[in-house]
Enzyme design. Structure first.
Site, PDB file in Angstrom:
ATOM      1  N   THR A 179       0.893  -1.170   0.000  1.00 16.85           N
ATOM      2  CA  THR A 179       0.000   0.000   0.000  1.00 16.85           C
ATOM      3  C   THR A 179       0.918   1.202   0.000  1.00 16.85           C
ATOM      4  OG1 THR A 179      -1.957  -0.925   1.110  1.00 16.85           O
ATOM      5  CG2 THR A 179      -1.513   1.341   1.589  1.00 16.85           C
ATOM      6  N   VAL A 208     -13.182  -4.938   0.002  1.00 17.42           N
ATOM      7  CA  VAL A 208     -12.700  -3.612   0.388  1.00 17.42           C
ATOM      8  C   VAL A 208     -11.873  -3.767   1.655  1.00 17.42           C
ATOM      9  CG1 VAL A 208     -13.352  -1.275   1.071  1.00 17.42           C
ATOM     10  CG2 VAL A 208     -14.735  -2.515  -0.618  1.00 17.42           C
ATOM     11  N   GLY A 209     -10.669  -3.215   1.654  1.00 20.15           N
ATOM     12  CA  GLY A 209      -9.798  -3.306   2.823  1.00 20.15           C
ATOM     13  C   GLY A 209      -9.934  -2.104   3.737  1.00 20.15           C
ATOM     14  N   ASP A 210      -8.898  -1.862   4.498  1.00 18.73           N
ATOM     15  CA  ASP A 210      -8.930  -0.790   5.497  1.00 18.73           C
ATOM     16  C   ASP A 210      -8.654   0.592   4.927  1.00 18.73           C
ATOM     17  OD1 ASP A 210      -6.309  -1.865   4.960  1.00 18.73           O
ATOM     18  OD2 ASP A 210      -5.551  -0.554   6.532  1.00 18.73           O
ATOM     19  N   THR A 230      -0.819   0.279   6.779  1.00 12.95           N
ATOM     20  CA  THR A 230      -0.522  -0.713   5.754  1.00 12.95           C
ATOM     21  C   THR A 230      -0.370  -2.077   6.406  1.00 12.95           C
ATOM     22  OG1 THR A 230       1.109  -1.527   4.164  1.00 12.95           O
ATOM     23  CG2 THR A 230       1.935  -0.012   5.851  1.00 12.95           C
ATOM     24  N   GLY A 231      -0.986  -3.077   5.814  1.00 14.27           N
ATOM     25  CA  GLY A 231      -0.909  -4.425   6.375  1.00 14.27           C
ATOM     26  C   GLY A 231      -2.210  -5.162   6.139  1.00 14.27           C
ATOM     27  N   GLY A 233      -5.523  -5.737   6.036  1.00 16.99           N
ATOM     28  CA  GLY A 233      -6.578  -4.736   6.137  1.00 16.99           C
ATOM     29  C   GLY A 233      -7.763  -5.122   7.006  1.00 16.99           C
TER      30      GLY A 233
HETATM   31  N1  ASP Z   1      -3.967  -2.682   3.925  1.00 17.20           N
HETATM   32  C1  ASP Z   1      -4.058  -3.038   2.536  1.00 17.20           C
HETATM   33  C2  ASP Z   1      -5.352  -3.761   2.323  1.00 17.20           C
HETATM   34  O1  ASP Z   1      -5.703  -4.593   3.128  1.00 17.20           O
HETATM   35  C3  ASP Z   1      -2.930  -3.900   2.084  1.00 17.20           C
HETATM   36  C4  ASP Z   1      -1.584  -3.526   2.625  1.00 17.20           C
HETATM   37  O2  ASP Z   1      -1.389  -2.443   3.140  1.00 17.20           O
HETATM   38  O3  ASP Z   1      -0.660  -4.302   2.525  1.00 17.20           O
HETATM   39  O4  ASP Z   1      -5.985  -3.526   1.335  1.00 17.20           O
END
Ligand code: ASP
Length: 321
Positions: A179, A208-210, A230-231, A233
């Site tokens: 991200t 849909v993520g975070d 980021t991570g 989500g």
């Molecule tokens: N947080 C993002 C999502 O879940 C992915 C990421 O940041 O690695 O869409």
């Protein structure tokens, strides 16, 4: 009188490429991409521009860089399509705008900014979001622009692991996600955050993520801080990561550093929430904690030096370009 300081932090995603697989060329290109984003946002802040404009400029630079999972270089869904999410939030009044599950606008963060500025809503999805972007003159690109061979291969690898029943144990964070994001505190004392992503490799169509969920992957309030996550989500959403950071500062009196570390290590890590966040508070402090092997990240202040880092051990090198 000297101008008050500003602070800009960026990330290009947690879940960095395995150090053994990182070539010197790729390492240099990644760090250069982060430095370009810091320069793009830093020039806005140095000129006295707003935190909102600065985070939008920084995220546009990261979206244009195919090494990062946002805009050009976004990952693919299990159906082989790209569906991007982006969000922006203004700490002055919590104005916010986001887009989700879109492919077309060259810079999804510009679409999010248009939603914030020109609609009465905070989040637009899919076809409706694209129609809104066209109405507001947001530049589009065709599918070929967004396609990268490495992301396509990551999808094939993930689908193969799924067929073999091994996807659950996929330890390759770089393959799974990524991200980009930026947070800033401008010379007027205001904060803002922006985040943009292709999501997670082989995600279900429509997932849909975070990133565009305010209070999860993106948050800003001048009373406390601005953050971009980021991570994993789903876990950021379940633990309301952005709002958790705000609440720790506001109600528990924690410093930005304590609160950010607490969110990443106490709320996210024990709950399968691998990842990290970047945050700045209204005083201009920055925190960039993560609970995995690395996070592409950088900070710039009024000296305009881009300080970038990738791996955990890079912390000591954070002040070098
Ligand atoms: N947080 C993002 C999502 O879940 C992915 C990421 O940041 O690695 O869409």
């Amino acid at each position: 009188m000297t101008a008050p300081d500003f602070t800009l932090a960026v990330h290009g995603g947690a879940g960095t490429i395995d150090r053994k697989l990182m070539t010197p060329e790729r390492d240099a290109a990644t760090r250069a991409g982060l430095a370009r984003a810091l320069d793009a946002g830093g020039v806005v802040l140095a000129d006295g521009g707003s935190a909102v404009e600065a985070v939008a400029a920084a995220v546009c630079a990261l979206e244009d860089e195919p090494l990062f999972n946002a805009g050009r270089g976004a990952v693919f869904t299990s159906a082989g399509r790209q569906e991007m999410d982006a969000a922006i939030m203004d700490g002055r009044d919590r104005a916010c705008g986001g887009v989700t599950a879109i492919c077309g606008p060259r810079n999804p963060v510009r679409a999010a900014l248009a939603v914030m500025r020109h609609s009465s809503h905070v989040l637009l999805a899919g076809e409706g979001a694209l129609a809104f972007c066209r109405e507001h003159g947001i530049p589009f690109e065709d599918e070929a622009y967004f396609h990268t061979e490495s992301r396509w291969q990551a999808l094939q690898d993930t689908l193969a692991l799924r067929r073999e029943g091994r996807a659950e144990n996929d330890a390759d964070e770089a393959r799974r996600h990524g991200t980009v994001g930026a947070v800033a505190r401008d010379r007027h004392g205001h904060v803002a955050a922006a985040t943009s992503t292709g999501g997670m490799t082989a995600k279900a169509p429509g997932r849909v993520g975070d990133t565009p969920v305010f209070g999860a992957g993106t948050f800003a309030d001048d009373a406390t801080c601005a953050m971009s996550g980021t991570g994993h989500g789903e876990i950021f959403v379940r633990w309301c990561a952005g709002h958790e950071l705000h609440a720790r500062m506001l109600y528990a009196g924690q410093s930005l550093a304590e609160a950010a570390e607490g969110v990443v290590m106490e709320a996210l890590l024990p709950n399968d929430g691998s990842g990290g966040l970047i945050a700045v508070d209204a005083a201009g402090n920055a925190a960039l904690p993560f609970n995995c092997s690395g996070m592409y990240r950088g900070v710039m202040r009024a000296d305009r030096i881009a300080r970038v880092a990738v791996y955990r051990e890079d912390l000591a090198a954070e002040h070098r370009r």
